[in-house]
Design an enzyme around this catalytic site. Structure first.
Site, PDB file in Angstrom:
ATOM      1  N   LYS A  11      -0.758 -19.121  -3.929  1.00  0.00           N
ATOM      2  CA  LYS A  11      -1.222 -18.765  -2.433  1.00  0.00           C
ATOM      3  C   LYS A  11      -2.555 -19.374  -2.198  1.00  0.00           C
ATOM      4  CE  LYS A  11       1.500 -14.596  -1.996  1.00  0.00           C
ATOM      5  NZ  LYS A  11       1.445 -13.198  -1.299  1.00  0.00           N
ATOM      6  N   TYR A  51       8.041 -15.498   6.194  1.00  0.00           N
ATOM      7  CA  TYR A  51       7.956 -14.226   5.881  1.00  0.00           C
ATOM      8  C   TYR A  51       8.557 -13.284   7.080  1.00  0.00           C
ATOM      9  CZ  TYR A  51       4.867 -14.388   1.940  1.00  0.00           C
ATOM     10  OH  TYR A  51       4.320 -14.598   0.696  1.00  0.00           O
ATOM     11  N   ASN A 114      -3.398 -12.363  -2.993  1.00  0.00           N
ATOM     12  CA  ASN A 114      -3.178 -11.817  -4.100  1.00  0.00           C
ATOM     13  C   ASN A 114      -2.295 -12.981  -5.292  1.00  0.00           C
ATOM     14  OD1 ASN A 114      -0.624 -11.876  -2.901  1.00  0.00           O
ATOM     15  ND2 ASN A 114      -0.222  -9.706  -3.194  1.00  0.00           N
ATOM     16  N   HIS A 117       3.307 -15.594  -5.015  1.00  0.00           N
ATOM     17  CA  HIS A 117       4.207 -15.063  -4.424  1.00  0.00           C
ATOM     18  C   HIS A 117       5.708 -15.061  -5.567  1.00  0.00           C
ATOM     19  CE1 HIS A 117       7.791 -14.208  -1.826  1.00  0.00           C
ATOM     20  NE2 HIS A 117       8.410 -15.247  -2.463  1.00  0.00           N
ATOM     21  N   GLU A 128      14.538 -19.029  -0.219  1.00  0.00           N
ATOM     22  CA  GLU A 128      13.056 -19.482  -0.223  1.00  0.00           C
ATOM     23  C   GLU A 128      13.076 -20.756  -0.870  1.00  0.00           C
ATOM     24  OE1 GLU A 128      11.491 -14.762  -0.589  1.00  0.00           O
ATOM     25  OE2 GLU A 128      11.164 -16.142  -2.339  1.00  0.00           O
TER      26      GLU A 128
HETATM   27  P1  RTP Z   1       5.187 -11.423  -2.536  1.00  0.00           P
HETATM   28  O1  RTP Z   1       6.407 -11.062  -1.574  1.00  0.00           O
HETATM   29  O2  RTP Z   1       4.218 -12.195  -1.776  1.00  0.00           O
HETATM   30  O3  RTP Z   1       5.559 -11.920  -4.023  1.00  0.00           O
HETATM   31  O4  RTP Z   1       4.691  -9.966  -2.851  1.00  0.00           O
HETATM   32  P2  RTP Z   1       5.214  -8.670  -2.961  1.00  0.00           P
HETATM   33  O5  RTP Z   1       6.897  -8.907  -3.243  1.00  0.00           O
HETATM   34  O6  RTP Z   1       4.740  -7.983  -4.192  1.00  0.00           O
HETATM   35  O7  RTP Z   1       4.962  -7.580  -1.701  1.00  0.00           O
HETATM   36  P3  RTP Z   1       5.763  -7.610  -0.187  1.00  0.00           P
HETATM   37  O8  RTP Z   1       6.103  -6.166  -0.153  1.00  0.00           O
HETATM   38  O9  RTP Z   1       6.772  -8.648  -0.252  1.00  0.00           O
HETATM   39  O10 RTP Z   1       4.858  -8.127   0.565  1.00  0.00           O
HETATM   40  C1  RTP Z   1       4.438  -9.640   0.937  1.00  0.00           C
HETATM   41  C2  RTP Z   1       2.842  -9.676   0.984  1.00  0.00           C
HETATM   42  O11 RTP Z   1       2.311  -8.921   1.957  1.00  0.00           O
HETATM   43  C3  RTP Z   1       1.195  -8.389   1.686  1.00  0.00           C
HETATM   44  N1  RTP Z   1       0.922  -7.100   1.662  1.00  0.00           N
HETATM   45  N2  RTP Z   1      -0.072  -6.347   2.257  1.00  0.00           N
HETATM   46  N3  RTP Z   1      -1.362  -4.294   3.276  1.00  0.00           N
HETATM   47  C4  RTP Z   1      -0.352  -3.962   2.912  1.00  0.00           C
HETATM   48  O12 RTP Z   1      -0.012  -2.846   2.761  1.00  0.00           O
HETATM   49  C5  RTP Z   1       0.362  -5.022   2.212  1.00  0.00           C
HETATM   50  N4  RTP Z   1       1.665  -4.885   1.757  1.00  0.00           N
HETATM   51  C6  RTP Z   1       2.161  -6.145   1.354  1.00  0.00           C
HETATM   52  C7  RTP Z   1       0.728  -8.701   0.447  1.00  0.00           C
HETATM   53  O13 RTP Z   1      -0.102  -9.895   0.254  1.00  0.00           O
HETATM   54  C8  RTP Z   1       2.220  -9.312  -0.306  1.00  0.00           C
HETATM   55  O14 RTP Z   1       2.061 -10.228  -1.369  1.00  0.00           O
HETATM   56 MG    MG Z   2       8.002 -10.014  -1.643  1.00  0.00          MG
END
Ligand code: RTP
Ligand code: MG
Length: 139
Positions: A11, A51, A114, A117, A128
């Site tokens: 990212k 997204y 973070n 991804h 994706e």
């Molecule tokens: P990613 O898709 O980026 O690998 O991350 P992830 O599966 O661990 O998390 P996801 O639930 O898919 O959320 C995508 C990205 O959105 C941001 N996020 N912010 N503020 C919040 O509560 C929150 N929750 C998610 C994070 O940057 C996450 O990587």
């Molecule tokens: Mg995710």
């Protein structure tokens, strides 16, 4: 559908902080083979499309604007059990909760910025990967 591939992005925060090399090193040292690799930048529109699954979530707007704020590295990766093993390698979404030695624990600063991804399912890995790579860009 293959179960041995995942899709990742390094990212904008991790790119800006100079972690491309270290993160690719961690990924290959963990046994993932790079099938496709691209240094590029999302626009507000393409980040929004990528997204779209999160469109109704409260963090969607910030996520889209962050993901289009600077260049990213996109990659398709191959390994047995790729989805689960890669999510283990990157650690929890919130780096404050990410296990010691994981990519997010080492290189990420916040839940928004973070570092990486990782796809959450075989189906999404396929979608994706197709978003970024044509057939002749995979090796
Ligand atoms: P990613 O898709 O980026 O690998 O991350 P992830 O599966 O661990 O998390 P996801 O639930 O898919 O959320 C995508 C990205 O959105 C941001 N996020 N912010 N503020 C919040 O509560 C929150 N929750 C998610 C994070 O940057 C996450 O990587
Ligand atoms: Mg995710």
């Amino acid at each position: 559908m293959s179960t041995n591939r995942t899709f990742t992005m390094i990212k904008p925060d991790a790119v800006a902080n100079g972690h491309i090399g270290s993160i690719l090193n961690d990924i290959t040292n963990a046994g993932f083979k790079i099938i496709a690799l691209k240094y590029t930048k999302l626009t507000d529109e393409t980040a929004g499309q990528f997204y779209a699954v999160h469109a109704e979530r409260p963090f969607y707007k910030d996520l889209v604007s962050f993901m289009s704020s600077g260049p990213i590295v996109a990659a398709i990766l191959e390994k047995d059990n790729a989805i689960e093993d890669f999510r283990k390698l990157i650690g929890a979404t919130n780096p404050a909760e990410a296990a010691e030695g994981t990519i997010r624990q080492k290189y990420a600063k916040s839940i928004d910025a973070n570092a990486v991804h990782g796809s959450d399912s075989d189906e999404n890995a396929e979608i994706e990967g197709n978003f970024f790579f044509k057939a002749d860009e995979r090796f």
